[in-house]
Design a protein around this motif. Sequence first.
Motif, short mmCIF file in Angstrom:
data_model
loop_
_atom_site.label_atom_id
_atom_site.label_comp_id
_atom_site.label_asym_id
_atom_site.label_seq_id
_atom_site.Cartn_x
_atom_site.Cartn_y
_atom_site.Cartn_z
N ALA A 63 56.34 39.53 67.17
CA ALA A 63 55.79 40.66 67.40
C ALA A 63 54.76 39.80 66.45
CB ALA A 63 56.56 41.92 66.65
N SER A 64 55.00 39.33 65.13
CA SER A 64 53.44 39.98 64.27
C SER A 64 52.71 38.97 64.26
CB SER A 64 54.34 39.49 62.23
OG SER A 64 54.20 37.75 62.54
N THR A 65 53.27 37.93 65.42
CA THR A 65 51.89 36.82 66.26
C THR A 65 51.55 37.33 67.03
OG1 THR A 65 54.14 35.89 67.43
CG2 THR A 65 52.65 34.68 64.83
N PHE A 66 52.00 37.90 67.55
CA PHE A 66 51.75 38.92 69.12
C PHE A 66 50.53 39.91 68.92
CE2 PHE A 66 52.18 42.82 71.34
CZ PHE A 66 51.06 42.67 73.07
N LEU A 67 50.49 40.92 67.06
CA LEU A 67 50.07 41.49 67.10
C LEU A 67 48.81 41.08 66.32
CD1 LEU A 67 52.34 44.24 65.87
CD2 LEU A 67 50.84 44.61 67.67
N LYS A 68 49.02 40.56 65.45
CA LYS A 68 48.10 39.45 64.67
C LYS A 68 47.09 38.53 66.24
CE LYS A 68 50.11 37.09 61.10
NZ LYS A 68 50.79 36.45 60.55
N ARG A 69 47.21 38.08 67.26
CA ARG A 69 46.01 37.88 68.63
C ARG A 69 45.81 39.04 69.22
NH1 ARG A 69 49.44 35.64 72.63
NH2 ARG A 69 51.66 35.90 71.02
N ARG A 70 46.34 40.08 69.48
CA ARG A 70 46.31 40.81 69.34
C ARG A 70 44.83 42.20 69.52
NH1 ARG A 70 45.80 42.63 74.78
NH2 ARG A 70 45.69 45.27 74.89
N SER A 71 45.18 41.94 67.76
CA SER A 71 44.03 42.21 67.59
C SER A 71 42.67 41.23 67.07
CB SER A 71 44.24 42.37 65.26
OG SER A 71 45.14 41.16 64.98
N LYS A 72 42.69 40.33 67.26
CA LYS A 72 41.78 39.61 67.87
C LYS A 72 40.83 39.63 68.66
CE LYS A 72 43.13 35.71 64.96
NZ LYS A 72 43.36 34.57 65.02
N ARG A 73 40.41 40.74 69.29
CA ARG A 73 40.01 41.20 70.47
C ARG A 73 37.90 40.41 70.48
NH1 ARG A 73 40.68 47.38 70.60
NH2 ARG A 73 41.83 47.32 69.01
N SER A 74 37.22 40.52 71.52
CA SER A 74 36.54 40.25 71.26
C SER A 74 35.28 41.61 71.31
CB SER A 74 35.89 40.16 72.69
OG SER A 74 34.55 39.69 72.96
N THR A 75 34.47 41.60 70.41
CA THR A 75 33.47 42.35 69.97
C THR A 75 32.29 41.72 71.07
OG1 THR A 75 31.83 40.60 68.04
CG2 THR A 75 34.77 41.76 67.66
N ARG A 76 32.23 41.30 70.61
CA ARG A 76 30.93 40.85 72.47
C ARG A 76 31.66 41.77 73.34
NH1 ARG A 76 28.94 35.09 73.33
NH2 ARG A 76 28.50 35.55 71.06
N ALA A 77 32.50 41.83 73.98
CA ALA A 77 33.19 42.39 75.39
C ALA A 77 33.23 44.03 74.88
CB ALA A 77 34.67 42.08 75.57
N GLU A 78 33.82 43.93 73.22
CA GLU A 78 33.63 45.48 73.28
C GLU A 78 32.10 45.95 73.15
OE1 GLU A 78 35.68 46.58 69.96
OE2 GLU A 78 37.77 45.79 70.54
N LEU A 79 31.37 45.73 72.47
CA LEU A 79 29.37 46.03 72.48
C LEU A 79 28.68 46.02 74.22
CD1 LEU A 79 28.69 43.81 69.42
CD2 LEU A 79 28.68 46.24 69.63
N ALA A 80 29.33 45.06 74.65
CA ALA A 80 28.59 45.47 75.91
C ALA A 80 29.37 46.66 76.81
CB ALA A 80 29.41 43.75 76.67
N ALA A 81 30.79 46.84 76.95
CA ALA A 81 31.27 47.89 77.26
C ALA A 81 30.47 48.74 76.56
CB ALA A 81 33.05 47.50 77.03
N GLU A 82 30.45 49.51 75.15
CA GLU A 82 29.84 49.98 74.93
C GLU A 82 28.36 50.30 75.41
OE1 GLU A 82 29.78 50.12 71.18
OE2 GLU A 82 32.09 50.22 70.17
N ASN A 83 27.53 49.18 75.33
CA ASN A 83 25.63 49.45 75.75
C ASN A 83 26.07 49.74 77.14
OD1 ASN A 83 25.02 48.52 73.89
ND2 ASN A 83 24.61 46.44 73.80
N ARG A 84 26.83 49.39 77.95
CA ARG A 84 27.19 49.32 79.66
C ARG A 84 27.23 51.18 79.92
NH1 ARG A 84 29.72 44.97 80.30
NH2 ARG A 84 31.56 45.92 80.34
N GLN A 85 28.36 51.96 78.42
CA GLN A 85 28.29 53.36 79.48
C GLN A 85 27.34 54.10 78.09
OE1 GLN A 85 31.75 54.17 76.45
NE2 GLN A 85 33.29 53.56 78.10
N ARG A 86 25.82 53.58 77.73
CA ARG A 86 25.55 53.92 76.22
C ARG A 86 23.94 53.76 77.66
NH1 ARG A 86 25.11 51.00 72.21
NH2 ARG A 86 26.71 52.33 71.51
N LEU A 87 24.77 53.23 78.52
CA LEU A 87 23.15 53.02 79.43
C LEU A 87 23.44 53.60 80.78
CD1 LEU A 87 22.27 48.62 80.16
CD2 LEU A 87 20.42 50.95 78.32
N SER A 88 24.56 53.77 81.01
CA SER A 88 25.18 54.61 82.36
C SER A 88 24.66 56.40 81.87
CB SER A 88 26.26 54.73 82.68
OG SER A 88 27.27 55.06 81.70
N ALA A 89 25.08 56.57 80.81
CA ALA A 89 24.80 58.05 80.09
C ALA A 89 23.12 58.34 80.01
CB ALA A 89 24.77 58.26 79.13
#
Length: 145
Positions: A63-89
């Motif tokens: 469970a801890s290894t799963f959570l460690k892998r899961r917590s390493k999300r791509s910040t680049r993808a998150e920033l791109a998604a936020e920018n897409r939302q901001r641009l569409s708004a």
Amino acid sequence: MRCRRLLLLSSALSALLLAVLSRSDGAVLRPDPGSPAAGVSGPGAGEGSLGPRRRLFVSGEVASTFLKRRSKRSTRAELAAENRQRLSADERRKEYHEEQLNEWENYVEDEQDEQYERNREKVESWRQWHYDGLYPSYQYNRHVY
């Protein structure tokens, strides 16, 4: 007195229900027939001896290894998604304001046209009223160049 009976009866029924449900397997995932754990059941069969409910949970290390892998999300993808939302708004806001401006311009143009027409009618009626037989009237032709 009736409330006490009702309370006693409902608590006895809930205790009976909990006792029956604690002995049942509940919503346990059954292993696939082809898996090695499928034939394991019954007493003294290793991990299967703890029952099918134990196989539902994973160990703490997994469970801890799963959570460690899961917590390493791509910040680049998150920033791109936020920018897409901001641009569409921003795009929606821009379209809304352009539409409002267009409606306002149409309203102002209609008002100016109506005002021009009213003014023209007033001038026309004034000219008809003050017409002295000379055409065009003398007052408007004083300055001949």
